[in-house]
Design an enzyme around this catalytic site. Structure first.
Site, short mmCIF file in Angstrom:
data_model
loop_
_atom_site.label_atom_id
_atom_site.label_comp_id
_atom_site.label_asym_id
_atom_site.label_seq_id
_atom_site.Cartn_x
_atom_site.Cartn_y
_atom_site.Cartn_z
N ALA A 1 0.80 -1.23 0.00
CA ALA A 1 0.00 0.00 0.00
C ALA A 1 0.83 1.27 0.00
O ALA A 1 0.58 2.20 0.77
CB ALA A 1 -0.96 -0.01 1.19
N GLN B 1 6.45 -14.10 -6.68
CA GLN B 1 5.64 -14.29 -5.46
C GLN B 1 4.96 -15.65 -5.44
O GLN B 1 4.24 -15.99 -4.49
CB GLN B 1 4.59 -13.19 -5.38
CG GLN B 1 5.22 -11.84 -5.15
CD GLN B 1 4.31 -10.93 -4.34
OE1 GLN B 1 3.52 -11.38 -3.53
NE2 GLN B 1 4.42 -9.65 -4.60
N ASP C 1 42.74 9.43 -13.66
CA ASP C 1 41.99 9.35 -12.40
C ASP C 1 42.88 9.77 -11.24
O ASP C 1 43.26 8.95 -10.40
CB ASP C 1 41.48 7.89 -12.24
CG ASP C 1 40.63 7.69 -11.01
OD1 ASP C 1 40.14 8.70 -10.45
OD2 ASP C 1 40.45 6.53 -10.60
N HIS D 1 -6.27 -12.19 -2.51
CA HIS D 1 -5.11 -11.60 -3.20
C HIS D 1 -5.47 -11.35 -4.66
O HIS D 1 -6.33 -12.05 -5.22
CB HIS D 1 -3.91 -12.56 -3.12
CG HIS D 1 -2.60 -11.87 -3.37
ND1 HIS D 1 -2.19 -11.46 -4.62
CD2 HIS D 1 -1.61 -11.50 -2.51
CE1 HIS D 1 -1.01 -10.88 -4.52
NE2 HIS D 1 -0.62 -10.89 -3.25
N GLY D 2 -4.82 -10.40 -5.28
CA GLY D 2 -4.98 -10.19 -6.73
C GLY D 2 -4.46 -11.43 -7.47
O GLY D 2 -3.50 -12.05 -7.00
N TYR E 1 3.73 -15.13 4.31
CA TYR E 1 2.52 -14.85 5.09
C TYR E 1 2.39 -15.78 6.29
O TYR E 1 1.54 -15.59 7.14
CB TYR E 1 1.26 -15.09 4.23
CG TYR E 1 1.08 -14.20 3.03
CD1 TYR E 1 2.16 -13.68 2.32
CD2 TYR E 1 -0.20 -13.89 2.59
CE1 TYR E 1 1.96 -12.89 1.21
CE2 TYR E 1 -0.40 -13.09 1.48
CZ TYR E 1 0.68 -12.59 0.79
OH TYR E 1 0.49 -11.81 -0.29
N ILE F 1 -4.49 -0.46 -14.18
CA ILE F 1 -3.84 0.26 -13.08
C ILE F 1 -3.04 -0.76 -12.29
O ILE F 1 -3.61 -1.68 -11.72
CB ILE F 1 -4.87 0.87 -12.12
CG1 ILE F 1 -5.85 1.75 -12.89
CG2 ILE F 1 -4.19 1.65 -11.02
CD1 ILE F 1 -6.99 2.25 -12.03
N ASP G 1 -2.73 -11.62 -9.95
CA ASP G 1 -1.51 -11.34 -10.73
C ASP G 1 -0.26 -12.03 -10.18
O ASP G 1 0.78 -12.03 -10.80
CB ASP G 1 -1.26 -9.82 -10.77
CG ASP G 1 -1.15 -9.25 -9.37
OD1 ASP G 1 -1.92 -9.68 -8.49
OD2 ASP G 1 -0.29 -8.38 -9.15
C1 SPV Z 1 36.07 4.45 -9.11
O1 SPV Z 1 35.14 3.92 -9.72
O2 SPV Z 1 36.59 5.49 -9.48
C2 SPV Z 1 36.57 3.85 -7.88
C3 SPV Z 1 36.49 2.41 -7.69
O3 SPV Z 1 37.13 4.56 -7.08
S1 SPV Z 1 37.99 1.75 -8.22
O4 SPV Z 1 38.22 2.16 -9.60
O5 SPV Z 1 37.88 0.30 -8.11
O6 SPV Z 1 39.04 2.23 -7.36
MG MG Z 2 37.59 6.48 -7.78
#
Ligand code: SPV
Ligand code: MG
Length: 434
Positions: A11, A99, A206, A90-91, A76, A126, A93
């Site tokens: 819900a 499930q 990086d 229950h529905g 349940y 729906i 579906d």
């Molecule tokens: C990145 O995705 O930049 C991370 C994870 O730092 S790793 O490349 O595994 O270091």
């Molecule tokens: Mg990283």
């Protein structure tokens, strides 16, 4: 004495289909709603937007409902054995979904007291999935996106996060779905802004060379077309004074969590390990950085996750564990343990040792190297968040390179065509292109 009827509900998004089921149930007797707790919905990988209390307020005001009790598990069984209702409604579906096993259990349990399962025709026009689809198109507020990660983690499911490096890969994280071998419909729960792929997609190494402003610009583009929560890779976090600004910028745009790694000096990607010179920060400095970040954050929901590089830098398991507890003590909302070994043994050992003392602090893993482990296995281990950290960019590059080479080789694009998305498909991919 009037008959008793049990209806199990989440819900979250109450719609005419639910009302119809409750109406039909109330014709049979007094209706008890077993309202699924957040934990129970986590078992179904269907984590609601509203918490238990808010969902309860809506249901208890419906005239068809006599009482509400929590249903603590997806099964349940416990509630049925307590109540021994004449009917479960229950529905219809659920017969062809994951499930099914709960349906079989219900039928089996009802046999013991001659109860009956009544399945009501469930409206095709729906249903939850369609409504969720429509809601996604409307977008999401900054705060709702931000708090969603904590909600997902608290549900007890393994949170599956996919790397994104631009809006298009964001759309894949948003929309990709699949069905597992046990008929479970699965999708990703959120996104990872990777320093590696964000830098690589900008043609930079990086090494924290892409500044926070450029990275936040990427986030804005991604957030314009997605609704799922995002975890941001902030490398070392930089100087503590700079990290405080990063936390504020990330919170402002609606990022859910930042991960900082305990390295210092010129950062290199962890997957190099000790093949390049990398220095681990002192526990004291790193704890100070975590504390400063926690002090400046404005919302309660934003998370600062401490990434431990001890295994990457071969500083040993004891060091990794010592750091993990120190970082949690300093205020970290979670820990990420990294490894570059194919064998997951050191990750398992870390998780077991940490979990022996700390049952709740979220644990994050990035299984780029130990990629044989499934999300189910991580869940059993006690891991909360799994990040697939670079796969979208790594998948895109070979495809693009091979098409570029083919065009050169053949002096035309005819031969490359089967490796490309159809023109019709790209024209239809983004709504509004027409
Ligand atoms: C990145 O995705 O930049 C991370 C994870 O730092 S790793 O490349 O595994 O270091
Ligand atoms: Mg990283």
């Amino acid at each position: 004495m009037s008959k008793t009827v049990y209806v199990s509900l989440i819900a979250d998004l109450l719609h005419a289909g639910h009302v119809n089921i409750l109406k039909e149930a109330s014709k049979l007797g007094d209706v008890t709603v077993g309202l699924l707790t957040q934990k129970a919905t986590g078992e179904l990988n269907d984590v609601p937007y509203l918490d238990y209390e808010h969902r309860k307020i809506v249901i208890e005001n419906l005239s068809f409902v006599s009482q509400i009790i929590p249903q603590e598990t997806a099964s349940y069984k416990d509630n049925l054995e307590k109540l021994k209702p004449n009917y479960v409604v229950h529905g219809n579906d659920w017969k062809n979904t994951n499930q099914r096993k709960y349906r079989d259990e219900v039928i089996e349990a009802l046999k013991s007291w001659n109860g009956e399962l009544i399945e009501v025709d469930y409206s095709n026009d729906i249903n939850n999935l369609k409504i969720k689809d429509e809601m996604t198109k409307l977008g999401i507020t900054t705060t709702a996106r931000q708090s969603r990660l904590r909600t997902l983690i608290n549900s007890g499911q393994v949170v599956k996060i996919l790397e994104v490096h631009n809006a298009l890969s964001g759309l894949i994280a948003e929309n990709a779905t699949s069905t597992t071998s046990d008929d479970e419909q699965v999708s990703f729960d959120g996104m990872w802004s990777s320093s590696l792929t964000d830098s690589t997609s900008k043609g930079k190494p990086d090494i924290e060379a892409v500044d926070t402003t450029a990275r936040v610009n990427s986030l804005n583009e991604i957030f314009e077309v997605t609704t799922k929560p995002l975890i941001y890779d902030a490398d070392t976090g930089g100087k503590t004074e700079h990290f405080e600004f990063t936390v504020k910028s990330l919170e402002r745009v609606g990022v859910s969590a930042v991960i900082i790694e305990d390295k210092t000096g010129l950062k290199k990607n962890s997957l190099f390990g000790n093949d390049v010179k990398q220095t681990q920060d002192s526990i004291e400095n790193f704890c100070h950085k975590i504390k400063s970040g926690k002090t400046v954050q404005v919302t309660n929901d934003f998370m600062i996750i401490a990434r431990i590089e001890s295994l990457i830098l071969e500083a040993g398991m004891d060091d990794a564990i010592k750091r993990a507890f120190a970082y949690v003590e300093a205020g970290a909302d979670g820990v990420m343990i990294h490894s570059r070994l194919k064998d997951p043994a050191e990750i398992t050992e870390f998780v077991n040792t940490f979990r022996a003392k700390d049952k709740h602090t979220p644990i994050v893993v990035v299984p780029t190297s130990f990629n044989s482990v499934t999300t189910d296995e991580f869940k059993t281990m006690g891991v909360n968040v799994v990040i697939y950290a670079n796969h979208m960019l790594r998948a895109a590059y070979p495809g693009m390179m091979s098409v570029a080479k083919s065009i050169l080789q053949h002096k035309r694009s005819l031969e490359a065509e089967p490796d490309c998305m159809k023109i019709k498909e790209i024209l239809e991919l983004i709504p509004g292109t027409k």
